[in-house]
Design a protein around this motif. Sequence first.
Motif, short mmCIF file in Angstrom:
data_model
loop_
_atom_site.label_atom_id
_atom_site.label_comp_id
_atom_site.label_asym_id
_atom_site.label_seq_id
_atom_site.Cartn_x
_atom_site.Cartn_y
_atom_site.Cartn_z
N SER A 1 14.20 -10.11 -0.77
CA SER A 1 14.11 -11.51 -0.36
C SER A 1 12.85 -11.78 0.44
O SER A 1 12.41 -12.93 0.58
CB SER A 1 15.34 -11.91 0.45
N SER A 2 12.24 -10.70 0.99
CA SER A 2 11.04 -10.86 1.82
C SER A 2 9.75 -10.62 1.07
O SER A 2 8.67 -10.98 1.56
CB SER A 2 11.10 -9.91 3.02
N GLY A 3 9.83 -9.97 -0.10
CA GLY A 3 8.62 -9.68 -0.85
C GLY A 3 8.82 -8.51 -1.79
O GLY A 3 9.94 -8.00 -1.97
N ARG B 1 2.89 -0.30 -1.23
CA ARG B 1 2.28 -1.54 -0.76
C ARG B 1 3.34 -2.63 -0.78
O ARG B 1 4.06 -2.79 -1.76
CB ARG B 1 1.09 -1.92 -1.62
N PHE B 2 3.39 -3.37 0.33
CA PHE B 2 4.35 -4.46 0.46
C PHE B 2 3.61 -5.78 0.33
O PHE B 2 2.67 -6.06 1.09
CB PHE B 2 5.07 -4.37 1.80
N HIS B 3 4.07 -6.60 -0.63
CA HIS B 3 3.48 -7.92 -0.86
C HIS B 3 4.46 -8.98 -0.33
O HIS B 3 5.43 -9.32 -1.02
CB HIS B 3 3.24 -8.14 -2.36
N PRO B 4 4.25 -9.48 0.88
CA PRO B 4 5.21 -10.45 1.44
C PRO B 4 5.16 -11.78 0.69
O PRO B 4 4.14 -12.16 0.12
CB PRO B 4 4.73 -10.62 2.89
N ASN B 5 6.30 -12.47 0.69
CA ASN B 5 6.35 -13.78 0.03
C ASN B 5 6.60 -14.89 1.03
O ASN B 5 6.91 -16.02 0.65
CB ASN B 5 7.41 -13.80 -1.07
N ALA B 6 6.49 -14.58 2.34
CA ALA B 6 6.70 -15.60 3.37
C ALA B 6 5.59 -16.65 3.31
O ALA B 6 4.45 -16.35 2.95
CB ALA B 6 6.73 -14.96 4.76
#
Length: 560
Positions: free
Chosen positions: A226-228, A258-263
Motif C-alpha cells: 500500500s506504500s509502494g 529498491r523501494f519506490h514509494p507511492n506517497a
Amino acid sequence: MPEKPTNNRSGSAGAERKLLRLAEAVINGEATEAEVAELDALLAEDASARTLYLDLIDVHAGLKRKYLSPAMDAEEESYEPVVEESTRWPAKHVLRSAWGPALLALAASLLVAVWLSQPEAPSNEPLVASTPGHEASVNGVAVLSRAVDVVWSKQAERHREGSPLPAGLLAIDSGLIQVDFYCGAVAVLEGPAQIELRSPDRAALVAGKLRTRVPTRARGFTVTTSSGDVVDLGTEFAIEAPRDGRPGELHVIDGEVRFHPNAYGETKVVSLRQGEALWLGGESADNPPGDAGMRFVGPTEVETLARAEYDQRVARWAAHRERLLGDPHLIALYSYSPEPEWSRLFRNIAPGAGGDTHGSVVGAEWVAGRWPGTRALRFGNPSHRVSVSVPGVFESLSLSIWLAVDRFHPTNRVALLHPELEQDRALFWTLDRVPNGAVLHFAETVAPNGNAYRNHYSSGGQGMFNNDVGRWVHLVVTYDRDRRLVSHYRDGRLVGSRPIEQARQLSIGAADLGNWPYKDWAKGTQFEMRNLVGRIDEFAALGRALSAADVAEMYEAGAP
C-alpha cells in the motif's frame, strides 16, 4: 514355452515387455502404423520373440475357448486367430474379437508370471509420488510448493501442494505456504495473510508477513504494498503489512532492494542493503524498525516444518489404517503389499480375508503410491484391470477408493468398480463424464431369472474436475438402508445424496476395478464404459454405511 532366463533379466525383460505391449496394441486394434511396423521388425529379427508371440496367441485362444459361454463361443467362431509362419506377423495374427483385449491381457499376465519368475534385483530408485499433468498451467503464474498447518480463508480458493496457482488472491487464516513463482522467486507467506498474485514476477502483499528469496536470474521481481513497490536486485527480503493500521516494515536479509514509494509528492527511490530496514508509511525514517531476527519464516524453516508435518501425516495415516483393520464391518481392503510384483496380486489385507479374495492384476503396472515405500497400480489401456471376488450379501455398504486420474476421455464414463456378468446381484460405480470433469454415479442391480432390475443414484453435484488430473482424490459412496439414502463424497465432503426408493440387499461378488471388460456388451447404450487411465493405491469395502464424520476422518488421515 521359452526357456527361463538364468541370469540378470533386466535387459531381456525390457524387450519382452515391449513385445507384449506392441502385441496387445495390435490385437486390441489400437496400434499405430509405426507400432505395427515395429512389431513386424521385432518378430522378423528374433526367433525367441516369435516363440513368445505364438505362445501368447495360443494362451489367448485357449482362454477364450474356456471362459466364454457356449452362446458367445458360437457367435464368435469365425474370429479364431490364424497363426502362420510369416515375416508379416501383425497382419497374419490380428484377433478381431471384441473379447480380445480382456483375454489378451490375462494371457500376457500369465506368460509374464512364468517367463519373468526369476527374482528381480532390488532397485535403489526412490519411491516418489508421481503427479503428472497438473504441475504446469498456461494460465498459472506460480506453484504452491509447500503448505504447513494451513487454514484457508473462506473468501479465497483452497489449493493443494504441487498445484499451479493462477493470478488472483491467496488468503490464509493461519499456517505457512511457500509459493514458487515461474520467474524463480520463492516466497513464504505466514498467516493470517493475503497476497494477490499478478504475474510470474509480480505480487501485491495485502496483509501479513512475506519473506522472499530471489535468485539472480529473477532480478526485478516486484512486491507491491500500500506504500509502494519493492523491487528486488537479486536478494532476500521480508515485508510485514499489518492488518491493524500500524506501519508496515521492509527488511533486507541479503543483497539489495529498491523501494519506490507511492506517497503523494514522494519521488525518491530508496536503496536498501543487507541488514537495513525501512518503515512502510507512518513512522520516521530516522527511527528504522529493529532487526528482523527470527520474526520471518523462510524457505529453509518451511522445509524443516514441512518434513515434520509430513512425518506426522504418515503416522496419522498408519494409525487410521490400523483402526480400519480393526473395524468388524471391514469386508475388504485392497492395498500394496511388499511381495514380488510378478505375483500379480492386489492383496486383500482385511483380517480373516481368504486367499481367494485377493485381487488378480491384469496388465496394470506398479508405480509409486501416495506414501513413501508404497505402490499404486497404473491402468493404461482397456485391458488393464484388477479382478476381485468379494463374497457376502449386505444390508448397507460403503465403498472407498484413492485414485489419480491421469487422463479423462472427452465423453465416455470411467469405470471404477463393475461386475462380472451372469450374477444375480451386481454393483456399478462410475465417473460419468461432463465437459469440465465428472459426476459420481452408483447403481445396483438385481437380476432374478436373467431379468435385470437396476436402480441408479447419481451425485447430482460434480465430484471431479478437469484440473484434478494427476492428483490423488478420495471418493466414497455409502448405501445406508436405515436412512434410506445413497451419499457420494469427494475428499471428505458430501457431493450429493439420493433417496433409496426400494431398499435391496447388495453384493459385490466377482467384479473388476479400473476397467470393465464387458463394455462392448453395452456398446451404443448409456452403460457403455471406458477404462480408467490413472492409478489406484487403495480400495476398501465395509458392510455398514460410513457417517459423514467417518468419511471426513478417512480423508484427513489418508490425504498425502
